[in-house]
Enzyme design. Structure first.
Site, PDB file in Angstrom:
ATOM      1  N   ASN A   9     -40.235  45.221 -19.781  1.00  0.00           N
ATOM      2  CA  ASN A   9     -40.537  44.946 -18.369  1.00  0.00           C
ATOM      3  C   ASN A   9     -40.291  46.238 -17.579  1.00  0.00           C
ATOM      4  OD1 ASN A   9     -40.634  44.076 -15.723  1.00  0.00           O
ATOM      5  ND2 ASN A   9     -38.780  42.810 -15.850  1.00  0.00           N
ATOM      6  N   TRP A  10     -41.368  46.929 -17.263  1.00  0.00           N
ATOM      7  CA  TRP A  10     -41.219  48.235 -16.596  1.00  0.00           C
ATOM      8  C   TRP A  10     -40.868  48.123 -15.121  1.00  0.00           C
ATOM      9  CZ3 TRP A  10     -45.455  52.195 -18.552  1.00  0.00           C
ATOM     10  CH2 TRP A  10     -45.291  52.383 -19.935  1.00  0.00           C
ATOM     11  N   LYS A  11     -40.948  46.919 -14.570  1.00  0.00           N
ATOM     12  CA  LYS A  11     -40.659  46.708 -13.139  1.00  0.00           C
ATOM     13  C   LYS A  11     -41.503  47.666 -12.297  1.00  0.00           C
ATOM     14  CE  LYS A  11     -36.232  44.891 -14.502  1.00  0.00           C
ATOM     15  NZ  LYS A  11     -34.842  44.583 -14.178  1.00  0.00           N
ATOM     16  N   HIS A  95     -39.007  35.890 -12.914  1.00  0.00           N
ATOM     17  CA  HIS A  95     -37.935  36.873 -13.108  1.00  0.00           C
ATOM     18  C   HIS A  95     -36.932  36.723 -11.959  1.00  0.00           C
ATOM     19  CE1 HIS A  95     -35.799  40.655 -13.313  1.00  0.00           C
ATOM     20  NE2 HIS A  95     -36.188  40.724 -14.567  1.00  0.00           N
ATOM     21  N   GLU A  97     -35.483  38.761 -10.160  1.00  0.00           N
ATOM     22  CA  GLU A  97     -35.757  39.591  -8.968  1.00  0.00           C
ATOM     23  C   GLU A  97     -36.809  38.923  -8.097  1.00  0.00           C
ATOM     24  OE1 GLU A  97     -36.510  43.177 -11.197  1.00  0.00           O
ATOM     25  OE2 GLU A  97     -34.389  43.222 -11.753  1.00  0.00           O
ATOM     26  N   GLU A 167     -32.065  35.322 -19.029  1.00  0.00           N
ATOM     27  CA  GLU A 167     -31.581  36.583 -18.468  1.00  0.00           C
ATOM     28  C   GLU A 167     -30.487  36.295 -17.439  1.00  0.00           C
ATOM     29  OE1 GLU A 167     -34.707  39.936 -18.790  1.00  0.00           O
ATOM     30  OE2 GLU A 167     -35.132  38.817 -16.969  1.00  0.00           O
ATOM     31  N   GLY A 173     -29.627  45.042 -15.443  1.00  0.00           N
ATOM     32  CA  GLY A 173     -29.502  46.368 -14.850  1.00  0.00           C
ATOM     33  C   GLY A 173     -28.070  46.796 -14.569  1.00  0.00           C
ATOM     34  N   SER A 213     -29.491  44.116 -19.819  1.00  0.00           N
ATOM     35  CA  SER A 213     -28.810  45.255 -20.426  1.00  0.00           C
ATOM     36  C   SER A 213     -28.872  45.258 -21.945  1.00  0.00           C
ATOM     37  CB  SER A 213     -27.352  45.350 -19.935  1.00  0.00           C
ATOM     38  OG  SER A 213     -27.322  45.545 -18.538  1.00  0.00           O
ATOM     39  N   GLY A 234     -35.507  45.771 -19.778  1.00  0.00           N
ATOM     40  CA  GLY A 234     -35.829  46.494 -18.546  1.00  0.00           C
ATOM     41  C   GLY A 234     -35.617  47.981 -18.744  1.00  0.00           C
ATOM     42  N   GLY A 235     -34.471  48.485 -18.300  1.00  0.00           N
ATOM     43  CA  GLY A 235     -34.165  49.913 -18.318  1.00  0.00           C
ATOM     44  C   GLY A 235     -34.488  50.621 -19.626  1.00  0.00           C
TER      45      GLY A 235
END
Ligand code: PGA
Length: 250
Positions: A9-11, A95, A97, A167, A173, A213, A234-235
């Site tokens: 997930n590159w956001k 998600h 966010e 999640e 994150g 994470s 993510g990251g």
């Protein structure tokens, strides 16, 4: 056998040149690996989907969100039909966010799930509790509610196509990964909730991903848990080598 999945997930990261470079790097690293049967998905910004689909060797491409609506006067929205027509095969729905910054509710998300399925996109439905909800002992209740209200209107055929991602919001994150026992406990609970509605066979064939994470160091341990079928990353999905190492962590 459940499908094993690693999804990046590159956001809202990477401009056009950077995105293309990263995708090509992941693409070529994956070509040279002998990864076991793993579905690798990259979920970039909408604007990169079509290019990525045309470049991809074995990476599936997806979107991070879709509209509840099919078409019409909804300035700024992107429909599931548009995403599908760009060649994507997956879409993230719900998600945390989106839930917190864009006020997406379970009932709104159930409409997005319908829009995705109607347009032949596989929804990756995200659920997760906040730290407060966990500390007050409400985490199981919250997850059950998110699953029930977001997905349980689906018939068997529709549910079969759906992927779930657990999640925990406090792990996203933050570098605070859930411990393997916390993650496994929740994944087993999710499977139990699914079994109560759709039966054991369905629950046993539903892929449930962990996110929060997850990285090249901890993926192996997490993916070794019996009810964890992969990760929503993510990251660490923004670094080609790390992401490919995660793909190889089964
Ligand atoms: P993270 O994000 O891996 O950076 O914690 C996961 C996600 O939000 O899907």
């Amino acid at each position: 056998m459940r499908k094993k999945i690693v999804a990046g997930n590159w956001k809202m990261n990477k401009d056009c040149d950077e995105a293309l470079l990263l995708f090509k790097e992941i693409n070529s690293l994956l070509q040279n690996t002998t990864a076991k049967q793993v579905e690798v998905i990259v979920l970039p910004s909408f604007i990169f989907i079509r290019d990525f689909v045309s470049l991809s060797f074995k990476i599936a491409v997806g979107a991070q969100n879709c509209s509840t609506e099919d078409a019409g006067a909804y300035t700024g929205e992107v429909s599931a039909a548009m995403i599908r027509s760009a060649g994507a095969s997956y879409v993230i729905v719900g998600h945390s966010e989106r839930r917190s910054y864009f006020s997406e509710t379970n009932s709104m998300l159930s409409k997005k799930i319908n829009a995705a399925l109607k347009n032949n996109l596989i929804p990756i439905y995200c659920v997760g509790e906040t730290l407060n909800q966990r500390n007050s002992g409400n985490h199981f209740k919250i997850i059950e509610q998110q699953i029930t209200e977001g997905l349980f209107h689906l018939n068997n055929e529709q549910f079969k196509k759906t992927v779930i991602a657990y999640e925990p919001v406090w792990a996203i994150g933050t570098g605070n990964t859930a411990t393997t026992s916390q993650a496994q406990e929740m994944h087993a609970f999710i499977r139990k909730v699914v079994a109560q509605k759709y039966g054991n066979d369905m629950a046993n064939s539903c892929s449930v991903l962990y996110g929060g994470s997850c990285n090249a160091q901890n993926a192996k341990e997490l993916f070794a848990c019996p009810d964890i079928d992969g990760g929503l990353i993510g990251g660490a999905s923004l670094k080609a080598k790390d992401f490919v190492q995660i793909v190889q962590s089964f």
